[in-house]
Design a protein around this motif. Structure first.
Motif, PDB file in Angstrom:
ATOM      1  N   GLN A   1      -7.718  -4.683  -1.845  1.00  0.00           N
ATOM      2  CA  GLN A   1      -6.847  -3.633  -1.313  1.00  0.00           C
ATOM      3  C   GLN A   1      -5.591  -3.503  -2.166  1.00  0.00           C
ATOM      4  N   PRO A   2      -5.308  -2.319  -2.701  1.00  0.00           N
ATOM      5  CA  PRO A   2      -4.123  -2.160  -3.557  1.00  0.00           C
ATOM      6  C   PRO A   2      -2.833  -2.242  -2.757  1.00  0.00           C
ATOM      7  N   ASP A   3      -1.764  -2.620  -3.426  1.00  0.00           N
ATOM      8  CA  ASP A   3      -0.449  -2.649  -2.802  1.00  0.00           C
ATOM      9  C   ASP A   3       0.602  -2.267  -3.837  1.00  0.00           C
ATOM     10  N   ARG A   4       1.881  -2.308  -3.428  1.00  0.00           N
ATOM     11  CA  ARG A   4       2.958  -1.934  -4.345  1.00  0.00           C
ATOM     12  C   ARG A   4       3.905  -3.114  -4.559  1.00  0.00           C
ATOM     13  N   LEU A   5       3.318  -4.318  -4.645  1.00  0.00           N
ATOM     14  CA  LEU A   5       4.134  -5.516  -4.784  1.00  0.00           C
ATOM     15  C   LEU A   5       3.832  -6.282  -6.065  1.00  0.00           C
ATOM     16  N   HIS A   6       3.250  -5.612  -7.054  1.00  0.00           N
ATOM     17  CA  HIS A   6       3.082  -6.241  -8.359  1.00  0.00           C
ATOM     18  C   HIS A   6       4.455  -6.448  -8.999  1.00  0.00           C
ATOM     19  N   PHE A   7       4.513  -7.360  -9.944  1.00  0.00           N
ATOM     20  CA  PHE A   7       5.780  -7.677 -10.610  1.00  0.00           C
ATOM     21  C   PHE A   7       6.414  -6.410 -11.184  1.00  0.00           C
TER      22      PHE A   7
END
Length: 389
Positions: free
Chosen positions: A276-282
């Motif tokens: 599941q994609p999210d928006r918390l990558h570095f």
């Protein structure tokens, strides 16, 4: 033929750039109804304007052309085998980019098929890791092949995961190609060196239009194919150069590997599916920091490439260490640990600071779009800081 790589590099760069222009013009003139993929509404999207995401097509066509020319000058070699083996994952990735959605499982399976083709044609896999117990197991060929496929599929997928900002995945791939070319040159592997330089030239032709303003994106086909080329060429270098430590390769691929492992652990800790994609990558954390502290959300067109520039030192530093320590296993191990600590500490610090910055910022009324997703991100940040909540 001392000038052959330079000539082919020029062709690779020029053809890739020309194809990117043609793709951009085609996409701009295409009707909205004919665009099956725009991705501006995706959770992980870092852009607001529909953009062509088939830059990988330009890279593959350019590379295929120069590999064909190189083949005419040389006998059957790694360049042709690497290109042929990449076709399965390229086809599935391109289908995804064109809107004929291919699930993550299908893309990973295609990457495994491409890896299996490389192994069957080249007869090469990861020969050793420097880890005593694991190296004993790698002496059994079937296990070594499966282990190599597992690593290769993971790293190919990792290049797709970091394809979130203008120039980020492309610059990572370009730097990795140049770093591997330097190691291949030191090891006297001319064919590996030439292929890597031709690949780097094709990526550079794409980057001209991808960075800073994102006129075209790499897409799944590009990310998976570039990852496939880089990881299997690195495997071949290890196979042919016994003095090169595998930890040097880990340093070169440090950023995509670290970001992928972080994404897996983060999603597991939040009870979410790994895919599941999210928006918390570095890199996404960096971009939101730039927006909150410096620019504001209405200037994402600037915040996006600026975040890439701020992230690049973290990406390039391990690669430089990998080249310098390519034959020094002990110091390469120390470098891996040091960069892991830096990466984890920096990310955790950002997670700790982000909610404070969000509360202290005073957004204008026009800057309140996507409120629901921002609240989800805030809750996720708080859970990462304190998973017991």
């Amino acid at each position: 033929m001392p000038n052959l790589p330079i000539e082919l590099m020029s062709i690779s760069f020029g053809l890739s750039a020309i194809l990117c222009v043609l793709i951009f013009v085609w996409f701009e003139r295409a009707s909205t109804a004919s665009r099956k993929r725009t991705d501006t509404s995706a959770v992980q999207a870092s852009h607001s304007k529909p953009t062509a995401r088939i830059g990988g097509l330009a890279i593959v066509l350019a590379l295929g052309t120069v590999v064909g020319l190189y083949q005419n000058a040389m006998s059957w070699h790694i360049s042709t085998i690497a290109f042929v083996s990449a076709l399965p994952v390229f086809g599935v990735g391109l289908a995804e980019d064109l809107g004929y959605l291919a699930s993550p499982r299908k893309r990973l399976l295609a990457a495994a098929v491409s890896g299996a083709v490389f192994i069957s044609l080249m007869g090469q896999w990861v020969p050793h890791t420097g880890i005593p117990g694991l190296d004993i197991a790698l002496q059994w060929s079937p296990f070594a092949m499966m282990f190599s496929l597992f690593l290769a599929v993971g790293i190919s997928h990792a290049f797709n995961l970091i394809d979130g900002l203008n120039g980020l995945s492309g610059s990572t791939a370009l730097a990795a190609a140049l770093a591997l070319a330097a190691i291949a040159h030191q090891a006297g592997l001319a064919e590996h060196h030439d292929l890597l330089l031709m690949l780097a030239a094709a990526i550079l032709g794409f980057l001209v239009f991808n960075f800073p303003f994102g006129k075209i994106f790499l897409g799944d086909a590009g990310a998976y194919v570039v990852g496939h080329f880089l990881v299997w060429i690195s495997v071949s270098i290890l196979w042919n150069a016994s003095n090169v430590t595998p930890l040097a390769m880990l340093l070169i691929f440090f950023w995509p590997v670290a970001d992928t492992l972080l994404a897996i652990s983060r999603r597991l800790s939040l009870g979410k599916p790994i895919a599941q994609p999210d928006r918390l990558h570095f890199h996404q954390l960096v971009m939101r920091g730039v927006e909150i502290i410096l620019l504001g959300r209405r200037k994402r067109r600037i915040a996006n490439p600026l975040a890439s520039l701020l992230t690049m030192p973290f990406i390039f530093a391990p690669m430089v260490a990998g080249v310098l320590l390519s034959d020094d296993h002990s110091n390469a191990a120390i470098a891996c640990v040091a960069f892991a600590v830096i990466f984890t500490t920096t990310y955790k610090t950002g997670i700790w600071i982000a909610p404070k910055l969000r509360r202290s910022a005073c957004p204008k009324p026009a800057d309140t779009s996507n409120t629901e997703q921002r609240l989800k991100d805030h809750r996720a940040l708080m859970l990462l800081r304190d998973p017991i909540k």
